[in-house]
Scaffold this motif. Structure first.
Motif, PDB file in Angstrom:
ATOM      1  N   UNK A 124       1.003  -1.283   0.105  1.00  0.00           N
ATOM      2  CA  UNK A 124      -0.079   0.082   0.097  1.00  0.00           C
ATOM      3  C   UNK A 124       0.863   1.225   0.011  1.00  0.00           C
ATOM      4  N   UNK A 125       0.468   2.169  -0.727  1.00  0.00           N
ATOM      5  CA  UNK A 125       1.503   3.389  -0.972  1.00  0.00           C
ATOM      6  C   UNK A 125       0.372   4.547  -1.275  1.00  0.00           C
ATOM      7  N   UNK A 126       0.816   5.985  -0.462  1.00  0.00           N
ATOM      8  CA  UNK A 126       0.116   7.011  -0.684  1.00  0.00           C
ATOM      9  C   UNK A 126       0.745   8.326  -0.491  1.00  0.00           C
ATOM     10  N   UNK A 127       0.580   9.196  -1.206  1.00  0.00           N
ATOM     11  CA  UNK A 127       1.565  10.136  -1.294  1.00  0.00           C
ATOM     12  C   UNK A 127       1.374  11.234   0.040  1.00  0.00           C
ATOM     13  N   UNK A 128       0.295  11.131   0.728  1.00  0.00           N
ATOM     14  CA  UNK A 128       0.106  11.865   1.691  1.00  0.00           C
ATOM     15  C   UNK A 128       0.292  11.445   3.142  1.00  0.00           C
ATOM     16  N   UNK A 129       1.065  12.162   3.913  1.00  0.00           N
ATOM     17  CA  UNK A 129       1.533  11.619   5.248  1.00  0.00           C
ATOM     18  C   UNK A 129       0.378  11.165   6.287  1.00  0.00           C
ATOM     19  N   UNK A 130      -0.526  11.887   6.273  1.00  0.00           N
ATOM     20  CA  UNK A 130      -1.700  11.633   7.200  1.00  0.00           C
ATOM     21  C   UNK A 130      -2.510  10.366   6.634  1.00  0.00           C
TER      22      UNK A 130
END
Length: 396
Positions: A124-130
């Motif tokens: 799982x990957x997402x650019x937004x830290x929150x």
């Protein structure tokens, strides 16, 4: 929300407060805040937990009971895939023999949860830290915080698949309709599919048909009448010989009934006069361009070659349409319509429309009906003429 807020909500005190707030979403917010202050709860944590509790309650329509265990952001809850739809995404990957799915732009983790439920491994990957921190809590495993276009795809090998849910809103919340304006753009998704054959993407329902690549399948899905996505499937995820399909789900979060239709041997629809019944195809069927399939299955015809209404002479129904009995067909005109509806003692009017610029609310004001009976009318074109159909719903 900040990463510190996520830490606070997942602390022992935060978890205990969230459990205490379960079922309080209907309480008056001011009274609830006062009660929490009197109980000695930290005001900042109480505000965070109260917001989270209300997000969970709203998300129950997407996630069912599982929503009460999730962390959510407002944007993430709105954009998350419904559980019944995510389960179909996971089924496709599992049926194709994929062992690990890279969920590229995982959001709060809705699709990744379905992948894990199906026995698949997940990157799982997402650019937004929150968002990445929220997803890590929901998945019970690390989530990489990174730009999905910056080399992640290069790590994928045999047995891996890629799943995209491109961000379709600006930072200010404005919806994006151009597939090349999303993050990542459609061109990046297609480039990934050229390298990782088992690639799928959740795109906006307005995807033009001419952007569907040869050999891929675009599937439009509706849930309880609302078109929620167009999923683009490539390689082993696409069904051979199918370029466009529609998936109609009814029955709430559990998806009690699912019907699919596709463009295999798609017939040409006949056009003819209005019969005893009118059928309004589901929005996913219309988006997928499969109205002719529904017309053929019902033994019906279109009321106009440019309008997605099907008419029949028999009471045969379909789970892909909503059926109405036709009571009258009138040429459109404000004065004769007003006179006819008043003669029928109509007071409450439901207005359906297709192929006309008439504003239903303005029309109701102009008609000024004061009768005691409800009625439904359909404003549309019949054989090229603006017409009014007086109809009544047929029980499914």
């Amino acid at each position: 929300m900040t990463p510190d807020d996520v830490d606070a909500l997942t602390s022992p005190a935060g978890r205990a407060l969230l459990a205490e707030l379960a079922g309080t979403e209907a309480e008056d917010p001011v009274a609830l805040a006062a009660r929490l202050r009197r109980a000695g709860h930290d005001p900042a944590l109480a505000a965070l937990a109260t917001t989270q509790s209300r997000l969970r309650a709203r998300a129950a329509s997407k996630f069912g009971p599982r929503a009460q265990d999730l962390l959510l952001t407002a944007a993430g809850a709105e954009q998350a895939t419904r559980a019944v739809v995510a389960a179909e995404h996971a089924r496709r990957f599992a049926a194709a023999g994929v062992r690990r799915v890279a969920d590229l732009g995982c959001g709060v983790g809705a699709d990744s949860l379905a992948f894990l439920d199906a026995g698949l491994d997940v990157l799982a990957v997402d650019a937004d830290p929150v968002t990445a921190a929220v997803a890590a809590h929901n998945l019970g495993r690390p989530v990489r915080c990174a730009d999905v276009t910056a080399g992640v795809v290069d790590e994928l090998g045999p047995g891996d698949g890629a799943w995209f849910d491109p961000a379709r809103r600006t930072s200010g919340g404005r919806r994006l309709f151009d597939p090349e304006a999303t993050s990542p753009p459609l061109s990046f998704v297609l480039a990934t599919a050229a390298r990782v054959p088992a690639t799928g993407a959740k795109l906006a329902p307005g995807l033009p048909h001419d952007l569907v690549p040869a050999g891929a399948e675009a599937q439009w899905t509706s849930v309880d009448g609302e078109v929620v996505e167009c999923a683009l499937w490539s390689g082993p995820l696409a069904r051979p010989g199918t370029g466009r399909s529609a998936r109609v789900v009814r029955g709430g979060p559990s998806g009690a009934a699912v019907v699919e239709v596709d463009d295999t041997d798609l017939p040409v629809a006949d056009v003819g006069p209005v019969g005893e019944f009118l059928h309004e195809p589901d929005g996913a069927v219309i988006r997928a361009g499969l109205v002719a399939r529904v017309a053929a299955d019902l033994g019906g015809r279109l009321v106009d070659e440019t309008i997605a209404y099907v008419t029949t002479d028999t009471g045969l129904t379909s789970p892909l349409t909503r059926a109405f009995r036709v009571l009258e067909v009138l040429p459109f005109g404000l004065k004769p319509l007003r006179a006819r509806l008043r003669a029928l003692d109509v007071g409450t009017l439901t207005v359906k429309k297709r192929g006309t610029a008439v504003d239903p609310d303005q029309l109701r004001r102009q008609l000024a009906l004061k009768g005691s009976r409800p009625a439904t009318i359909v404003l549309t074109r019949v054989a090229g003429r603006q017409s009014v159909l007086v109809v009544e719903p047929v029980s499914p």
